[in-house]
Design a protein around this motif. Structure first.
Motif, PDB file in Angstrom:
ATOM      1  N   SER A 115      -1.367 -16.637 -19.460  1.00 27.95           N
ATOM      2  CA  SER A 115      -2.485 -16.923 -18.567  1.00 27.95           C
ATOM      3  C   SER A 115      -3.656 -15.978 -18.805  1.00 27.95           C
ATOM      4  CB  SER A 115      -2.023 -16.817 -17.108  1.00 27.95           C
ATOM      5  OG  SER A 115      -1.010 -17.766 -16.827  1.00 27.95           O
ATOM      6  N   SER A 116      -3.382 -14.799 -19.365  1.00 29.46           N
ATOM      7  CA  SER A 116      -4.421 -13.794 -19.580  1.00 29.46           C
ATOM      8  C   SER A 116      -5.021 -13.833 -20.982  1.00 29.46           C
ATOM      9  CB  SER A 116      -3.843 -12.389 -19.334  1.00 29.46           C
ATOM     10  OG  SER A 116      -3.285 -12.287 -18.044  1.00 29.46           O
ATOM     11  N   LEU A 117      -4.471 -14.657 -21.868  1.00 28.99           N
ATOM     12  CA  LEU A 117      -4.886 -14.618 -23.268  1.00 28.99           C
ATOM     13  C   LEU A 117      -6.389 -14.788 -23.489  1.00 28.99           C
ATOM     14  CD1 LEU A 117      -2.041 -16.470 -25.217  1.00 28.99           C
ATOM     15  CD2 LEU A 117      -2.549 -14.023 -25.158  1.00 28.99           C
ATOM     16  N   PRO A 118      -7.063 -15.703 -22.790  1.00 23.78           N
ATOM     17  CA  PRO A 118      -8.498 -15.870 -23.070  1.00 23.78           C
ATOM     18  C   PRO A 118      -9.315 -14.592 -22.895  1.00 23.78           C
ATOM     19  CG  PRO A 118      -7.677 -17.769 -21.851  1.00 23.78           C
ATOM     20  CD  PRO A 118      -6.571 -16.749 -21.863  1.00 23.78           C
ATOM     21  N   GLY A 120      -8.476 -16.382 -33.519  1.00 22.10           N
ATOM     22  CA  GLY A 120      -9.158 -17.668 -33.574  1.00 22.10           C
ATOM     23  C   GLY A 120      -8.457 -18.737 -32.763  1.00 22.10           C
ATOM     24  N   ARG A 121      -7.132 -18.738 -32.821  1.00 23.47           N
ATOM     25  CA  ARG A 121      -6.373 -19.752 -32.074  1.00 23.47           C
ATOM     26  C   ARG A 121      -6.481 -19.532 -30.572  1.00 23.47           C
ATOM     27  NH1 ARG A 121      -0.572 -20.141 -34.992  1.00 23.47           N
ATOM     28  NH2 ARG A 121      -0.284 -21.762 -33.396  1.00 23.47           N
ATOM     29  N   ILE A 122      -6.505 -18.276 -30.150  1.00 27.08           N
ATOM     30  CA  ILE A 122      -6.682 -18.003 -28.729  1.00 27.08           C
ATOM     31  C   ILE A 122      -8.073 -18.438 -28.277  1.00 27.08           C
ATOM     32  CG2 ILE A 122      -6.880 -16.159 -27.005  1.00 27.08           C
ATOM     33  CD1 ILE A 122      -4.690 -14.654 -28.477  1.00 27.08           C
ATOM     34  N   GLY A 123      -9.058 -18.257 -29.163  1.00 30.21           N
ATOM     35  CA  GLY A 123     -10.414 -18.663 -28.831  1.00 30.21           C
ATOM     36  C   GLY A 123     -10.544 -20.151 -28.578  1.00 30.21           C
ATOM     37  N   ASP A 124      -9.614 -20.945 -29.115  1.00 30.75           N
ATOM     38  CA  ASP A 124      -9.649 -22.391 -28.917  1.00 30.75           C
ATOM     39  C   ASP A 124      -8.978 -22.827 -27.613  1.00 30.75           C
ATOM     40  OD1 ASP A 124     -10.949 -22.728 -31.334  1.00 30.75           O
ATOM     41  OD2 ASP A 124      -9.084 -22.994 -32.465  1.00 30.75           O
ATOM     42  N   LEU A 125      -8.298 -21.873 -26.924  1.00 32.70           N
ATOM     43  CA  LEU A 125      -7.633 -22.219 -25.669  1.00 32.70           C
ATOM     44  C   LEU A 125      -8.659 -22.553 -24.593  1.00 32.70           C
ATOM     45  CD1 LEU A 125      -4.750 -19.584 -25.291  1.00 32.70           C
ATOM     46  CD2 LEU A 125      -4.504 -22.027 -25.735  1.00 32.70           C
ATOM     47  N   PRO A 179       0.409 -24.069 -20.645  1.00 36.66           N
ATOM     48  CA  PRO A 179       1.024 -25.089 -21.499  1.00 36.66           C
ATOM     49  C   PRO A 179       1.859 -24.445 -22.597  1.00 36.66           C
ATOM     50  CG  PRO A 179      -1.306 -24.839 -22.025  1.00 36.66           C
ATOM     51  CD  PRO A 179      -1.049 -24.013 -20.798  1.00 36.66           C
ATOM     52  N   THR A 180       2.659 -25.279 -23.253  1.00 31.71           N
ATOM     53  CA  THR A 180       3.545 -24.787 -24.305  1.00 31.71           C
ATOM     54  C   THR A 180       2.770 -24.087 -25.410  1.00 31.71           C
ATOM     55  OG1 THR A 180       5.130 -26.555 -23.842  1.00 31.71           O
ATOM     56  CG2 THR A 180       5.285 -25.483 -25.989  1.00 31.71           C
ATOM     57  N   ALA A 181       1.616 -24.621 -25.773  1.00 30.90           N
ATOM     58  CA  ALA A 181       0.823 -24.008 -26.843  1.00 30.90           C
ATOM     59  C   ALA A 181       0.428 -22.581 -26.483  1.00 30.90           C
ATOM     60  CB  ALA A 181      -0.424 -24.854 -27.112  1.00 30.90           C
ATOM     61  N   ALA A 182       0.058 -22.346 -25.236  1.00 30.54           N
ATOM     62  CA  ALA A 182      -0.322 -21.000 -24.801  1.00 30.54           C
ATOM     63  C   ALA A 182       0.880 -20.070 -24.796  1.00 30.54           C
ATOM     64  CB  ALA A 182      -0.959 -21.053 -23.414  1.00 30.54           C
ATOM     65  N   MET A 183       2.045 -20.585 -24.416  1.00 33.67           N
ATOM     66  CA  MET A 183       3.251 -19.760 -24.413  1.00 33.67           C
ATOM     67  C   MET A 183       3.623 -19.335 -25.833  1.00 33.67           C
ATOM     68  SD  MET A 183       4.380 -19.273 -21.299  1.00 33.67           S
ATOM     69  CE  MET A 183       6.161 -19.026 -21.312  1.00 33.67           C
ATOM     70  N   ARG A 184       3.436 -20.246 -26.784  1.00 30.72           N
ATOM     71  CA  ARG A 184       3.753 -19.890 -28.175  1.00 30.72           C
ATOM     72  C   ARG A 184       2.773 -18.849 -28.706  1.00 30.72           C
ATOM     73  NH1 ARG A 184       5.099 -26.054 -30.285  1.00 30.72           N
ATOM     74  NH2 ARG A 184       7.256 -26.114 -29.497  1.00 30.72           N
ATOM     75  N   LEU A 185       1.517 -18.974 -28.329  1.00 27.32           N
ATOM     76  CA  LEU A 185       0.537 -17.966 -28.732  1.00 27.32           C
ATOM     77  C   LEU A 185       0.839 -16.624 -28.075  1.00 27.32           C
ATOM     78  CD1 LEU A 185      -2.838 -19.952 -28.741  1.00 27.32           C
ATOM     79  CD2 LEU A 185      -1.430 -19.274 -30.693  1.00 27.32           C
ATOM     80  N   ALA A 186       1.322 -16.652 -26.833  1.00 27.89           N
ATOM     81  CA  ALA A 186       1.679 -15.403 -26.155  1.00 27.89           C
ATOM     82  C   ALA A 186       2.808 -14.689 -26.888  1.00 27.89           C
ATOM     83  CB  ALA A 186       2.081 -15.690 -24.706  1.00 27.89           C
ATOM     84  N   GLU A 187       3.769 -15.457 -27.382  1.00 25.81           N
ATOM     85  CA  GLU A 187       4.861 -14.845 -28.146  1.00 25.81           C
ATOM     86  C   GLU A 187       4.335 -14.218 -29.437  1.00 25.81           C
ATOM     87  OE1 GLU A 187       9.314 -15.934 -29.861  1.00 25.81           O
ATOM     88  OE2 GLU A 187       8.000 -17.525 -29.122  1.00 25.81           O
TER      89      GLU A 187
END
Length: 561
Positions: free
Chosen positions: A378-381, A459-464, A472-480
């Motif tokens: 939830s904090s990635l952005p 870059g991938r986080i920037g697209d969130l 969402p699942t995509a954000a959870m995978r990026l968090a890992e």
């Protein structure tokens, strides 16, 4: 300044007839009876003093020292460490609130050996703190508590329990408050203990519950402010999540001790088992997982003091990743041991099945891996690594990760619910540049690969895009992936910060660093060069004198006192 040889004391207590004797603790586990002798020995030594911050009269001046102590206990018996260390977790809300009078009273009780439980969870509520149904209603100048907390460690044995209660019937972020309840001070019949629950691991611990039946408490039971409970608990969790990963490190120490003995004793097809390349590689991976977990945990323990405003992210990363690393290490050791990993009556090996069972709880309490990863996602952005270059205001990690660095005093007032920075990861490019000046054994190539992975992640986080509800699942995978990048950055910062250590056993030729970076890159899906050779080197070193203490800083046996 006095020093106490704590590890030596625990070793002595582990001898036949001592309170940590393995057969005694195994008997407690089998009978599901509390390890009172071991906890009493820890009380007598003075371990509760290290659960109390020095500003309130205790000896908690450095969280890395608390790590060393809890790790030492857990390396002998994880259940004892969980049962005793829970008092630090239970009192953390009081320390986080910083209330001088309440903290002074709490500190006296903790240092006298009184156990403190932390009542957050409720039947059917899981990790959703906003679902809590235990209510606190004003009654005169005090409060009346009604409801249950379950399951709770030390709920029955603890004289005190710190609970999160609903003070606004509508709930919400400002609808909860924290109360410290002295069960001995309540009217008879208004506090009822719920039965101890049978558990898969930590069978000897007091995992039970408590029910309040219109229990009256005074105005002084309120910790912090009315309606400030959720924020206070979230801040306290930042401290406890960092502290409790020391339990994982101790479990890893215990497992490697068993693996090392097995590798030295076992023979297969007429040759020593340790001569088999696969056995050494598996052992080396086990070592690397422990050292990477230590690098992440040590960095977090220092961050508590020097960049506490970043702990909402650092603590979540640490609590999600460190138990996961050690659980993976335990699986590897179990692969090595084969049948001996399942046998409880074999001298020297019977403890493995227990530590494997016991450790599973570490990834659950104070927020599971999923809960912590969800918070990070939830904090990635706002935590994009690239953003940190512009926003960083704290000192770079290679300054406060020096072995001889004296951490800043613990200041809970600097804790925040959400940070916008992660100094460790945002410093990666600078640290990689510093490493390139004197790169050991190809570590510079591994570091460069990690930097590429971090840039791709940015870059991938920037697209969130922000979403309502669970990530969402995509954000959870990026968090890992973010966790892996943070771990690699922590390892690199520790290496750069401590050139005086580069000639020590595990540091020589960058061995531990290469092993950790290799693990990180594999976790990110890359194919790091020379992985097999690196793990073989680590496995071989485990069998030598260096294998007595698999630790970045030698597992010091003394702490300041």
């Amino acid at each position: 300044m006095r020093t106490r040889a704590f590890a030596g004391e625990v070793d002595a207590w582990s001898a036949p007839g001592g309170p940590f004797e393995p057969t005694l603790l195994a008997a407690h586990d089998e009978a599901e009876s509390f390890p009172a002798e071991a906890c009493a020995a820890l009380d007598h030594w003075g371990l509760p003093d290290y659960y109390v911050p020095s500003r309130f009269g205790g000896r908690l001046a450095r969280l890395d020292e608390v790590h060393t102590l809890l790790r030492t206990v857990a390396s002998r018996d994880l259940t004892v460490a969980v049962a005793h260390g829970k008092t630090f977790l239970g009192a953390a809300s009081v320390w986080a609130a910083g209330d001088g009078e309440a903290a002074a009273s709490m500190s006296r009780h903790v240092m006298a050996g009184e156990a403190v439980a932390w009542g957050l969870t409720e039947p059917g509520g899981g990790s959703d703190l906003l679902a809590g149904g235990l209510t606190a209603t004003r009654e005169g100048s005090g409060w009346r508590l009604t409801g249950r907390k379950w399951p709770v460690n030390n709920a029955t044995r603890g004289r005190f329990v710190c609970v999160l209660a609903r003070t606004d019937p509508g709930g919400g972020p400002r609808g909860f408050s924290v109360f410290l309840v002295d069960k001995q001070a309540t009217r008879p019949g208004t506090v009822r203990h719920l039965p101890k629950m049978p558990t898969h691991g930590i069978r000897s611990a007091d995992i039970s519950g408590v029910e309040f039946l219109d229990a009256g408490v005074g105005a002084d039971a309120l910790v912090g402010t009315v309606g400030g409970g959720l924020e206070l608990v979230l801040k306290a969790l930042q401290l406890t999540r960092v502290a409790c990963v020391a339990l994982s490190l101790g479990a890893g120490d215990h497992a490697l001790r068993i693996a090392r003995r097995f590798l030295a004793e076992r023979r297969l097809h007429g040759r020593a088992f340790s001569e088999l390349p696969h056995a050494r590689a598996v052992a080396g991976r086990s070592v690397a997982r422990l050292l990477l977990a230590e690098a992440v945990a040590h960095t977090a323990a220092r961050a508590v003091h020097d960049v506490p405003q970043e702990l909402s992210a650092v603590s979540a990363i640490t609590k999600a990743l460190v138990p996961t690393l050690i659980q993976g290490q335990l699986r590897l050791v179990g692969e090595l041991l084969g049948a001996r990993g399942f046998l409880t009556g074999v001298e020297g090996y019977g403890g493995f099945a227990k530590v494997e069972r016991d450790h599973q709880v570490v990834g659950i309490f104070d927020g599971s891996t999923w809960v912590n990863r969800s918070a990070l996602a939830s904090s990635l952005p706002v935590l994009r690594p690239g953003r940190g270059k512009a926003t960083r205001v704290g000192p770079p990690p290679h300054e406060w990760l020096r072995e001889g660095h004296v951490p800043a005093p613990l200041d809970t007032r600097r804790l925040t619910v959400m940070t916008r920075d992660n100094t460790v990861l945002s410093s990666l490019e600078d640290v990689v540049g510093r490493l390139a000046v004197a790169a050991p054994g190809g570590a510079d190539r591994l570091a460069a690969l990690l930097l590429q992975e971090q840039n791709e992640l940015d870059g991938r986080i920037g697209d969130l895009r922000p979403t309502a509800g669970p990530p969402p699942t995509a954000a959870m995978r990026l968090a890992e992936r973010y966790e892996w990048c943070h771990a690699g950055a922590a390892a690199l910062a520790l290496w750069v910060a401590n050139p005086q250590c580069h000639d020590r056993d595990w540091w020589r030729n960058g061995l531990w660093l290469r092993g950790c970076l290799t693990l990180v890159l594999e976790g990110l899906g890359a194919s790091p060069p020379q992985a097999a050779g690196t793990f073989d080197e680590l496995g071989s070193l485990l069998l030598g004198d260096a294998g007595d203490h698999v630790s970045l800083f030698g597992m010091p046996v003394e702490v300041s006192g």
